[in-house]
Design a protein around this motif. Structure first.
Motif, mmCIF file in Angstrom:
data_model
loop_
_atom_site.group_PDB
_atom_site.id
_atom_site.type_symbol
_atom_site.label_atom_id
_atom_site.label_comp_id
_atom_site.label_asym_id
_atom_site.label_seq_id
_atom_site.Cartn_x
_atom_site.Cartn_y
_atom_site.Cartn_z
ATOM 1 N N LYS A 1 105.710 -46.586 -15.028
ATOM 2 C CA LYS A 1 106.585 -45.929 -15.997
ATOM 3 C C LYS A 1 106.148 -44.498 -16.270
ATOM 4 C CE LYS A 1 108.418 -46.380 -20.690
ATOM 5 N NZ LYS A 1 108.419 -47.181 -21.940
ATOM 6 N N ASN A 2 104.830 -44.286 -16.359
ATOM 7 C CA ASN A 2 104.281 -42.951 -16.601
ATOM 8 C C ASN A 2 103.580 -42.469 -15.343
ATOM 9 O OD1 ASN A 2 104.873 -42.597 -19.513
ATOM 10 N ND2 ASN A 2 103.569 -44.397 -19.717
ATOM 11 N N VAL A 3 104.073 -41.396 -14.784
ATOM 12 C CA VAL A 3 103.569 -40.900 -13.509
ATOM 13 C C VAL A 3 103.085 -39.463 -13.680
ATOM 14 C CG1 VAL A 3 104.142 -40.357 -11.111
ATOM 15 C CG2 VAL A 3 105.168 -42.362 -12.223
ATOM 16 N N VAL A 4 101.921 -39.181 -13.126
ATOM 17 C CA VAL A 4 101.421 -37.810 -13.060
ATOM 18 C C VAL A 4 101.350 -37.402 -11.594
ATOM 19 C CG1 VAL A 4 99.488 -36.247 -13.485
ATOM 20 C CG2 VAL A 4 100.140 -37.937 -15.217
ATOM 21 N N GLU B 1 90.959 -41.421 -15.405
ATOM 22 C CA GLU B 1 90.279 -42.642 -15.838
ATOM 23 C C GLU B 1 90.966 -43.194 -17.082
ATOM 24 O OE1 GLU B 1 86.265 -41.557 -16.629
ATOM 25 O OE2 GLU B 1 86.754 -40.092 -18.180
ATOM 26 N N GLY B 2 90.842 -44.513 -17.227
ATOM 27 C CA GLY B 2 91.361 -45.183 -18.418
ATOM 28 C C GLY B 2 92.851 -45.033 -18.612
ATOM 29 N N GLY B 3 93.611 -44.996 -17.497
ATOM 30 C CA GLY B 3 95.056 -44.889 -17.604
ATOM 31 C C GLY B 3 95.551 -43.542 -18.063
ATOM 32 N N LYS B 4 94.752 -42.509 -17.838
ATOM 33 C CA LYS B 4 95.206 -41.174 -18.217
ATOM 34 C C LYS B 4 94.604 -40.139 -17.276
ATOM 35 C CE LYS B 4 91.535 -40.406 -21.639
ATOM 36 N NZ LYS B 4 91.238 -40.130 -23.066
ATOM 37 N N VAL B 5 95.276 -39.005 -17.236
ATOM 38 C CA VAL B 5 94.803 -37.855 -16.460
ATOM 39 C C VAL B 5 94.457 -36.755 -17.451
ATOM 40 C CG1 VAL B 5 95.437 -36.064 -14.806
ATOM 41 C CG2 VAL B 5 96.180 -38.423 -14.428
ATOM 42 N N THR B 6 93.243 -36.252 -17.343
ATOM 43 C CA THR B 6 92.808 -35.155 -18.210
ATOM 44 C C THR B 6 92.814 -33.867 -17.396
ATOM 45 O OG1 THR B 6 91.443 -36.648 -19.522
ATOM 46 C CG2 THR B 6 90.987 -34.292 -19.712
ATOM 47 N N VAL C 1 99.110 -42.170 -10.462
ATOM 48 C CA VAL C 1 98.749 -40.775 -10.203
ATOM 49 C C VAL C 1 99.028 -40.496 -8.730
ATOM 50 C CG1 VAL C 1 96.957 -39.016 -10.285
ATOM 51 C CG2 VAL C 1 96.950 -40.887 -11.957
ATOM 52 N N ILE C 2 99.765 -39.429 -8.483
ATOM 53 C CA ILE C 2 100.182 -39.090 -7.121
ATOM 54 C C ILE C 2 99.591 -37.743 -6.735
ATOM 55 C CG2 ILE C 2 102.156 -38.588 -5.625
ATOM 56 C CD1 ILE C 2 103.844 -40.352 -7.484
ATOM 57 N N SER C 3 98.968 -37.704 -5.581
ATOM 58 C CA SER C 3 98.437 -36.453 -5.041
ATOM 59 C C SER C 3 99.449 -35.858 -4.070
ATOM 60 C CB SER C 3 97.114 -36.704 -4.317
ATOM 61 O OG SER C 3 96.687 -35.533 -3.635
ATOM 62 N N ALA C 4 99.849 -34.632 -4.349
ATOM 63 C CA ALA C 4 100.766 -33.913 -3.467
ATOM 64 C C ALA C 4 100.246 -32.484 -3.305
ATOM 65 C CB ALA C 4 102.174 -33.921 -4.044
ATOM 66 N N ILE C 5 99.015 -32.388 -2.805
ATOM 67 C CA ILE C 5 98.356 -31.083 -2.735
ATOM 68 C C ILE C 5 98.399 -30.470 -1.338
ATOM 69 C CG2 ILE C 5 96.867 -31.559 -4.694
ATOM 70 C CD1 ILE C 5 94.640 -32.263 -2.773
ATOM 71 N N GLY C 6 99.253 -31.042 -0.493
ATOM 72 C CA GLY C 6 99.441 -30.431 0.813
ATOM 73 C C GLY C 6 99.098 -31.339 1.973
ATOM 74 N N SER D 1 95.381 -34.556 -22.201
ATOM 75 C CA SER D 1 95.421 -35.823 -21.479
ATOM 76 C C SER D 1 96.851 -36.318 -21.403
ATOM 77 C CB SER D 1 94.544 -36.868 -22.171
ATOM 78 O OG SER D 1 93.186 -36.501 -22.093
ATOM 79 N N PHE D 2 97.180 -36.922 -20.252
ATOM 80 C CA PHE D 2 98.527 -37.416 -20.015
ATOM 81 C C PHE D 2 98.460 -38.881 -19.602
ATOM 82 C CE2 PHE D 2 98.195 -32.958 -18.852
ATOM 83 C CZ PHE D 2 99.187 -32.377 -19.641
ATOM 84 N N PRO D 3 99.247 -39.769 -20.231
ATOM 85 C CA PRO D 3 99.241 -41.178 -19.831
ATOM 86 C C PRO D 3 99.718 -41.325 -18.396
ATOM 87 C CG PRO D 3 101.069 -40.711 -21.321
ATOM 88 C CD PRO D 3 100.212 -39.495 -21.306
ATOM 89 N N ALA D 4 99.077 -42.219 -17.648
ATOM 90 C CA ALA D 4 99.407 -42.345 -16.226
ATOM 91 C C ALA D 4 99.189 -43.772 -15.740
ATOM 92 C CB ALA D 4 98.569 -41.369 -15.404
#
Length: 662
Positions: free
Chosen positions: A523-526, A593-598, A613-618, A607-610
């Motif tokens: 539901k929460n995506v970073v 960590e702990g369901g969040k991205v700092t 977590v998706i990496s799209a750095i290239g 901090s953002f709830p996550a």
């Protein structure tokens, strides 16, 4: 002929002019295709002749300036009938003789200029109906035109139409009460604050356009067809602010009610057809639709115009689905306009007529090969490198037939194999996975990337038709390469997503993992990385119900203005905002960590709830196999992303170049 689409190939009429079918080539700018005398150069002539060969009923050329001096346009740039009329006639007459040999009719599109929509560098004199700031650079001020300048421009339109008729054109199209160009700026009250005969009432604001058609009819005769490129609605929320499809906003430019009334005035003045779309340079993605639009986005506008005028309506806007086109005929239009689809595949009409839909090369809506490069090079096409250089860059048979091994079944590998086979080489293509397409397999998952999927299918069909030997689940190594006994080798092994740690131990799923269903989005995506892949993945997830945050280390997402074609950039940015994607630039991730991205942001640490977590750095080049093979005693070439990570266009163009010369 395929009876299914027979209606598309029945005659159409503009005035008394009969057109052999109901398919028209939409006007697309011939910037860079003029010679030193303002005539159409040989490349431009071949470009139009090729579309006539492909079966189109009517060609409407891209814009030709009626007077380069009005705005001090750079030369050579746009063709201009009045710069040297005799030279223009000589070149165009020969072109039109050839076009008519295929039963195709052709209109010359004439423009008065750009006004406040002038791209910096294209014009040296900055004019507009009233004083306005430049669309692209607000530091540039456009002065109000004098009445003498306006009347001179109208006369240059008439002169240009006379030249066009002598050059063998079947009619002219006036450009335009459309797209926010100069004539449209006269028509829109937001830009026209004049108090003389060319400002104020709608009739006055349309006076330039109505005087032009009256003058042409007087000079060329009542039966010489004159169409008008016409935007019914401006789709503007304000200066430099477009309104998205489905978005509720107050129209700042021309609204539908005024647009319908204007259409009636223009018809009464003498226009024989209205070539309908919507938008202005302030909402540029409406005039040049990116892939984020649904197909047929102008149909509602065409329907409204058709209900209120009696002249034929021409309608483009991603109408290449022939079933949709037939639905639109009689309801939204009388003639189907085809734009970028004819850059991609000039033979679209004939392929539809004969029922070979699986052989139509699709337009991606990417703008990379056409308008995306117009400041640096003439119009071409990302998936058709020969577009605009048909005779000088087409394919020729190979002098010596070779067995070529192509390693990798992504876009670069498939394009190399296709071109080599078409030239007569014996080609074996090996793909280590079970599917062709490479990075386009995950990249084409979102609905708005459906034409990327269609491109993969087109390549698959081409390889079948050309009898290319395709081996799936076949991994090539230095040890087994000799089994194939190739004369030359092309490695096209693509690229891989960059995987990095964020914090001490945490890894993020790649965008490819999410798109391919190897990992599920919560539901929460970073999304870490605000480039094209990150932003398109974020948009897709938001459209599917996730709450998405994008964290980008640079000051702008999408590489900033200029990294993508302008219309694609702006629409994607607007869509991200519309779908409430939370974007943080100049920000870096500290931990997951702990369901969040700092992250460290300009506002401090946040901090953002996550759930995900998706990496799209290239992506990183995967050239390991090439490195192993490059010292063999036979030629080994590296192409596509395995040579350098780039976009689809350069994967195709570079592969075409290599395979064309091999």
């Amino acid at each position: 002929m395929s009876t299914k689409f027979k209606e598309l190939f029945e005659p159409a009429y503009i005035g008394k002019l009969q057109i052999k079918n109901k398919l028209s080539m939409a006007p697309m700018g011939p910037v860079g295709y003029a010679d030193a005398l303002g005539a159409m150069n040989q490349r431009l002539q071949e470009y139009y002749v090729e579309r006539a060969k492909g079966g189109i009923g009517l060609i409407i050329t891209g814009i030709c300036s009626v007077d380069l001096d009005i705005e001090g346009l750079v030369r050579p740039g746009l063709p201009c009938p009045t710069q040297n009329p005799l030279a223009f006639i000589h070149e165009a007459y020969q072109m039109n003789e050839r076009i008519h040999a295929y039963g195709t009719k052709i209109f010359l599109q004439l423009t008065g200029g750009l006004g406040r929509s002038a791209l910096p560098g294209f014009a040296t004199k900055f004019i507009a109906p009233s004083e306005n700031e430049n669309r692209f650079d607000p530091r540039i001020r456009h002065r109000e035109m004098t009445i003498e300048e306006i009347k001179n421009m109208i006369q240059k339109f008439v002169m240009s139409a006379v030249v066009a008729k002598k050059a063998g054109f079947d009619g002219v199209e006036i450009h335009a009460v459309h797209e926010g160009y100069l004539l449209d700026q006269f028509a829109i009250a937001l830009f026209n604050r004049r108090t003389d005969e060319y400002g104020g009432s709608l009739e006055n604001r349309l006076r330039v356009a109505t005087d032009i058609v009256k003058g042409i009819k007087a000079a060329c005769g009542p039966d010489f067809p004159v169409s008008l490129r016409y935007s019914l609605k401006s789709c503007m929320k304000g200066i430099r602010r477009g309104g998205l499809p489905g978005e509720d906003y107050e129209e700042a430019g021309k609204d539908i009610e005024e647009g319908i009334e204007a259409a009636k005035i223009l018809e009464a003045a003498g226009y024989d057809a209205l070539n309908v779309d919507a938008g202005t340079y302030d909402s540029w993605y409406w005039n040049h639709p990116p892939m984020y639009f649904e197909d047929g986005m102008y149909r509602e506008f065409g329907r409204l115009v058709k209900q209120n005028v009696d002249v034929p309506v021409i309608l483009a806007g991603r109408m290449e689905n022939p079933e949709m086109a037939i639905e639109a005929l009689g309801d939204s239009c009388d003639i189907i306009g085809l734009g970028r689809q004819l850059l991609t595949d000039p033979y679209y009409p004939e392929k539809v007529r004969t029922g070979r839909l699986d052989e139509i090369r699709p337009c991606l809506g990417c703008h990379e090969g056409c308008l995306g490069r117009i400041s640096n090079a003439p119009v071409s096409c990302a998936v058709n490198p020969a577009c605009g250089r048909e005779k000088i860059y087409g394919l020729v048979p190979a002098n010596k037939k070779k067995h070529v091994l192509v390693i990798g079944g992504g876009i670069a590998g498939m394009e190399a194999a296709r071109v080599l086979a078409e030239r007569g080489h014996c080609v074996t293509l090996c793909e280590k996975s079970g599917s062709l397409g490479g990075n386009l397999i995950p990249g084409s998952v979102p609905h708005f990337k459906r034409y990327d999927r269609a491109l993969v299918k087109w390549y698959q069909r081409q390889l079948e038709l050309l009898n290319v030997e395709v081996r799936m689940n076949c991994e090539i190594t230095a040890e087994n390469i000799s089994d194939f006994k190739p004369d030359e080798i092309i490695t096209a092994t693509g690229s891989k997503p960059i995987q990095s740690k964020f914090g001490s131990e945490a890894f993020a799923a790649t965008a490819d993992d999410i798109l391919l269903g190897k990992a599920e989005a919560g539901k929460n995506v970073v999304v870490i990385g605000g480039g094209l892949v990150g932003c398109e993945t974020a948009l897709w997830l938001a459209q599917n119900g996730s709450k998405v945050t994008v964290i980008e280390m640079l000051k702008d997402i999408l590489g900033g203005h200029g990294a993508l074609p302008h219309m694609n950039h702006d629409m994607l940015v607007d869509l991200l905002a519309f779908h409430k994607v939370d974007i943080h630039t100049s920000s870096t991730v500290k931990s997951i960590e702990g369901g969040k991205v700092t992250a460290k942001t300009p506002e401090g640490e946040r901090s953002f709830p996550a759930d995900t977590v998706i990496s799209a750095i290239g992506y990183r080049e995967n050239h390991a196999l090439y490195d192993e093979l490059k010292d063999l005693d036979i030629p080994v070439h590296n192409i596509g992303d395995s040579q350098k990570v780039h976009n689809i266009m350069y994967s195709i163009w570079n592969s075409y170049e290599l395979a064309r010369e091999l």
